[in-house]
Design a protein around this motif. Structure first.
Motif, PDB file in Angstrom:
ATOM      1  N   GLY A   1      48.972  27.207  81.907  1.00  0.00           N
ATOM      2  CA  GLY A   1      48.576  25.923  82.395  1.00  0.00           C
ATOM      3  C   GLY A   1      49.011  25.400  83.925  1.00  0.00           C
ATOM      4  O   GLY A   1      48.595  23.960  84.141  1.00  0.00           O
ATOM      5  N   TYR A   2      50.483  25.676  84.354  1.00  0.00           N
ATOM      6  CA  TYR A   2      50.628  25.020  85.254  1.00  0.00           C
ATOM      7  C   TYR A   2      49.937  25.158  86.630  1.00  0.00           C
ATOM      8  O   TYR A   2      50.349  24.132  87.339  1.00  0.00           O
ATOM      9  N   GLY A   3      49.244  26.221  86.884  1.00  0.00           N
ATOM     10  CA  GLY A   3      48.524  26.113  88.000  1.00  0.00           C
ATOM     11  C   GLY A   3      47.408  24.863  88.101  1.00  0.00           C
ATOM     12  O   GLY A   3      47.201  24.244  89.087  1.00  0.00           O
ATOM     13  N   LEU A   4      46.731  24.772  86.848  1.00  0.00           N
ATOM     14  CA  LEU A   4      45.730  23.643  86.797  1.00  0.00           C
ATOM     15  C   LEU A   4      46.346  22.133  86.817  1.00  0.00           C
ATOM     16  O   LEU A   4      45.969  21.352  87.442  1.00  0.00           O
ATOM     17  N   VAL A   5      47.708  22.009  86.272  1.00  0.00           N
ATOM     18  CA  VAL A   5      48.558  21.013  86.340  1.00  0.00           C
ATOM     19  C   VAL A   5      48.805  20.432  87.979  1.00  0.00           C
ATOM     20  O   VAL A   5      48.681  19.474  88.474  1.00  0.00           O
ATOM     21  N   GLY A   6      49.162  21.709  88.770  1.00  0.00           N
ATOM     22  CA  GLY A   6      49.397  21.409  89.917  1.00  0.00           C
ATOM     23  C   GLY A   6      48.429  20.963  90.978  1.00  0.00           C
ATOM     24  O   GLY A   6      48.299  20.194  91.647  1.00  0.00           O
ATOM     25  N   LEU A   7      47.227  21.645  90.490  1.00  0.00           N
ATOM     26  CA  LEU A   7      45.820  21.455  91.107  1.00  0.00           C
ATOM     27  C   LEU A   7      45.587  20.072  90.814  1.00  0.00           C
ATOM     28  O   LEU A   7      45.029  19.064  91.624  1.00  0.00           O
ATOM     29  N   THR A   8      45.616  19.324  89.662  1.00  0.00           N
ATOM     30  CA  THR A   8      45.444  18.161  89.514  1.00  0.00           C
ATOM     31  C   THR A   8      46.190  17.094  89.971  1.00  0.00           C
ATOM     32  O   THR A   8      45.693  16.131  90.642  1.00  0.00           O
ATOM     33  N   GLU A   9      47.298  17.303  90.104  1.00  0.00           N
ATOM     34  CA  GLU A   9      48.095  16.540  91.021  1.00  0.00           C
ATOM     35  C   GLU A   9      47.764  16.510  92.638  1.00  0.00           C
ATOM     36  O   GLU A   9      47.746  15.313  93.197  1.00  0.00           O
ATOM     37  N   ARG A  10      47.405  17.768  93.029  1.00  0.00           N
ATOM     38  CA  ARG A  10      47.021  17.646  94.152  1.00  0.00           C
ATOM     39  C   ARG A  10      45.642  16.791  94.675  1.00  0.00           C
ATOM     40  O   ARG A  10      45.422  16.328  95.718  1.00  0.00           O
ATOM     41  N   VAL A  11      44.606  17.096  93.785  1.00  0.00           N
ATOM     42  CA  VAL A  11      43.524  16.629  94.068  1.00  0.00           C
ATOM     43  C   VAL A  11      43.645  14.955  93.826  1.00  0.00           C
ATOM     44  O   VAL A  11      42.829  14.256  94.719  1.00  0.00           O
ATOM     45  N   ARG A  12      44.135  14.652  92.734  1.00  0.00           N
ATOM     46  CA  ARG A  12      44.461  13.038  92.580  1.00  0.00           C
ATOM     47  C   ARG A  12      44.915  12.486  93.807  1.00  0.00           C
ATOM     48  O   ARG A  12      44.692  11.278  94.344  1.00  0.00           O
ATOM     49  N   ALA A  13      46.328  13.227  94.338  1.00  0.00           N
ATOM     50  CA  ALA A  13      46.946  12.678  95.673  1.00  0.00           C
ATOM     51  C   ALA A  13      45.826  12.478  96.783  1.00  0.00           C
ATOM     52  O   ALA A  13      46.268  11.710  97.632  1.00  0.00           O
ATOM     53  N   LEU A  14      44.868  13.356  96.833  1.00  0.00           N
ATOM     54  CA  LEU A  14      43.737  13.218  97.825  1.00  0.00           C
ATOM     55  C   LEU A  14      42.781  12.054  97.738  1.00  0.00           C
ATOM     56  O   LEU A  14      42.037  11.870  98.167  1.00  0.00           O
ATOM     57  N   GLY A  15      42.719  11.629  96.457  1.00  0.00           N
ATOM     58  CA  GLY A  15      41.853  10.761  95.931  1.00  0.00           C
ATOM     59  C   GLY A  15      40.609  11.213  95.462  1.00  0.00           C
ATOM     60  O   GLY A  15      39.668  10.674  95.363  1.00  0.00           O
ATOM     61  N   GLY A  16      40.680  12.279  94.983  1.00  0.00           N
ATOM     62  CA  GLY A  16      39.779  12.932  94.105  1.00  0.00           C
ATOM     63  C   GLY A  16      39.599  13.197  92.766  1.00  0.00           C
ATOM     64  O   GLY A  16      40.597  12.319  92.310  1.00  0.00           O
ATOM     65  N   THR A  17      38.745  13.861  92.294  1.00  0.00           N
ATOM     66  CA  THR A  17      38.633  13.935  90.735  1.00  0.00           C
ATOM     67  C   THR A  17      38.505  15.546  90.287  1.00  0.00           C
ATOM     68  O   THR A  17      37.972  16.302  91.246  1.00  0.00           O
ATOM     69  N   ILE A  18      38.826  15.857  89.227  1.00  0.00           N
ATOM     70  CA  ILE A  18      38.893  17.169  88.757  1.00  0.00           C
ATOM     71  C   ILE A  18      38.883  17.241  87.146  1.00  0.00           C
ATOM     72  O   ILE A  18      39.360  16.403  86.552  1.00  0.00           O
ATOM     73  N   THR A  19      37.875  18.036  86.716  1.00  0.00           N
ATOM     74  CA  THR A  19      37.718  18.187  85.377  1.00  0.00           C
ATOM     75  C   THR A  19      37.681  19.546  85.078  1.00  0.00           C
ATOM     76  O   THR A  19      37.252  20.327  85.735  1.00  0.00           O
ATOM     77  N   ALA A  20      38.098  20.083  83.788  1.00  0.00           N
ATOM     78  CA  ALA A  20      37.943  21.546  83.333  1.00  0.00           C
ATOM     79  C   ALA A  20      37.797  21.557  81.587  1.00  0.00           C
ATOM     80  O   ALA A  20      38.385  20.885  80.980  1.00  0.00           O
ATOM     81  N   GLY A  21      36.790  22.327  81.546  1.00  0.00           N
ATOM     82  CA  GLY A  21      36.392  22.253  80.037  1.00  0.00           C
ATOM     83  C   GLY A  21      35.089  23.198  79.956  1.00  0.00           C
ATOM     84  O   GLY A  21      34.640  23.653  80.641  1.00  0.00           O
ATOM     85  N   PRO A  22      34.824  23.119  78.437  1.00  0.00           N
ATOM     86  CA  PRO A  22      33.586  24.171  78.069  1.00  0.00           C
ATOM     87  C   PRO A  22      32.260  23.562  78.761  1.00  0.00           C
ATOM     88  O   PRO A  22      32.198  22.199  78.960  1.00  0.00           O
ATOM     89  N   GLY A  23      31.398  24.411  79.348  1.00  0.00           N
ATOM     90  CA  GLY A  23      30.100  24.242  79.905  1.00  0.00           C
ATOM     91  C   GLY A  23      29.097  23.903  78.594  1.00  0.00           C
ATOM     92  O   GLY A  23      29.231  23.897  77.505  1.00  0.00           O
TER      93      GLY A  23
END
Length: 400
Positions: free
Chosen positions: A359-381
């Motif tokens: 899960g570390y890759g997704l955690v790092g991406l979440t931090e990066r996206v939020r630092a840019l002012g964006g949003t990110i979600t991951a889950g079942p379709g």
């Protein structure tokens, strides 16, 4: 950080002006100095103070580094010698010997003030305060060589204030430079950390492909040897890229003093998504398809590289956790204000949350996206599978 500053033309011009000013003040001292009636000892002391004026140039003219020990040591020697000459000349004046006639040494005064400034700006912290104090006292004592009348006492106070001002100027520039160096060091550390995270994800992506190819080759070795050769070629290529990336990462992280223009930019951007999917299709059972809506040129660098990272993370997760997926779709859509990225697979395996171990890759991406002012979600379709969605703003609104 402590390397000598680049000496621009205006710095050299200022130093040349300082040398010319010192020379003119020295000529003034010689022209208006009164040597009539001096004893040999008084004449010797007067020549010594002229030599001290020249000695100050050896302190303030050379290039010094921040934390220099040479500058404060020389300043201590010159300041102590100047104080000794002042005390000796004052003693002769008190004894009635005619030594000076209103001229205490303007060149030496200017030189010692420059010494105070240089020591405060560049000197080693443990020695610089003492050297600045000694040089400042020497500056203040210079007018008292001509006597202790009120006018000379006033000039002594004025020169003491000028020395304090020189020290304050040097300290101010030192604080500004230190803050700038710390800010640069912080930015470079953040760049290296970001670069390491990018390379970590890049390496994990390739290593995952290597593992999948090796597992597949083991099962088809007897039925289709040709597919084993193809898999080994892909493993070799991915391994070579991984090793090159690791060497690059280790080299950058082990060299904190690398040049500021060292290649610290992230790996790739949206222009490299097609080769990324081609590499994925060569190592996965489920084909990945790229769907682009809108022009992707002219994107901010941080948005482009973050989108690439998002797609790479989505493909890596699909390969690891959706072995039964029949397809993976990558959607990249540009609107006037946003870049929308989606990675969706149709795997049937239940995944309520990303595995803790990966899960570390997704955690790092979440931090990066939020630092840019964006949003990110991951889950079942909604219709099954797994969906990674992100919205990246195209305006530079970085959140801290």
């Amino acid at each position: 950080m402590n390397a000598p500053r680049h000496r621009t033309w205006w710095v050299r011009l200022g130093q040349l002006a300082g040398l010319v000013a010192m020379a003119l003040l020295g000529l003034f001292d010689l022209r208006f100095g009164d040597f009539h009636g001096m004893t040999p000892a008084a004449l010797l002391l007067t020549l010594a103070r002229m030599g001290l004026a020249a000695a100050t140039v050896l302190v303030w003219l050379p290039v010094h580094r921040t934390g220099s020990r040479r500058a404060p040591v020389l300043a201590l020697l010159v300041g102590a010698a100047s104080l000794a000459v002042s005390l000796a000349l004052g003693a002769l004046h008190t004894a009635g010997s005619y030594v000076l006639s209103g001229n205490w040494g303007l060149a030496e005064s200017a030189g010692l003030m420059a010494v105070v400034f240089v020591v405060a700006r560049w000197g080693a912290p443990r020695i610089a305060p003492w050297a600045a104090v000694v040089a400042g006292l020497a500056v203040a004592a210079l007018p008292l060589r001509a006597g202790t009348d009120s006018v000379y006492v006033i000039f002594a106070l004025l020169q003491a204030l000028a020395a304090v001002g020189a020290a304050a100027g040097g300290i101010y520039l030192r604080v500004v430079a230190t803050g700038r160096d710390r800010a640069i060091a912080l930015v470079r550390a953040e760049q290296r950390a970001e670069f390491a995270r990018d390379l970590h994800d890049f390496i994990a992506h390739h290593v995952t492909g290597i593992v999948v190819q090796a597992q597949g080759a083991r099962f088809v070795a007897e039925q289709d040897p040709q597919r084993v050769i193809t898999a080994l070629e892909q493993i070799e290529r991915a391994g070579a890229e991984t090793m090159a990336s690791m060497r690059r990462m280790v080299g950058i992280l082990r060299d904190p003093d690398a040049a500021p223009d060292a290649p610290l930019a992230p790996l790739a951007g949206v222009a490299d998504l097609a080769p990324l999917l081609e590499g994925f299709n060569g190592t996965a059972n489920a084909p990945a398809r790229l769907h682009v809506d809108g022009a992707l040129d002219g994107l901010p660098v941080e948005v482009s590289t973050s989108a690439y990272r998002l797609v790479m993370e989505g493909l890596t997760n699909a390969r690891q956790h959706a072995p039964d997926a029949r397809s993976v779709d990558v959607f990249v859509r540009r609107t006037p204000d946003w870049l929308l990225v989606r990675v969706a697979d149709d795997g049937a395996a239940a995944r309520t949350s990303p595995p803790r171990r990966h899960g570390y890759g997704l955690v790092g991406l979440t931090e990066r996206v939020r630092a840019l002012g964006g949003t990110i979600t991951a889950g079942p379709g909604v219709t099954g599978g797994w969906v990674l969605d992100a919205a990246l703003p195209l305006q530079r609104t970085v959140v801290r």
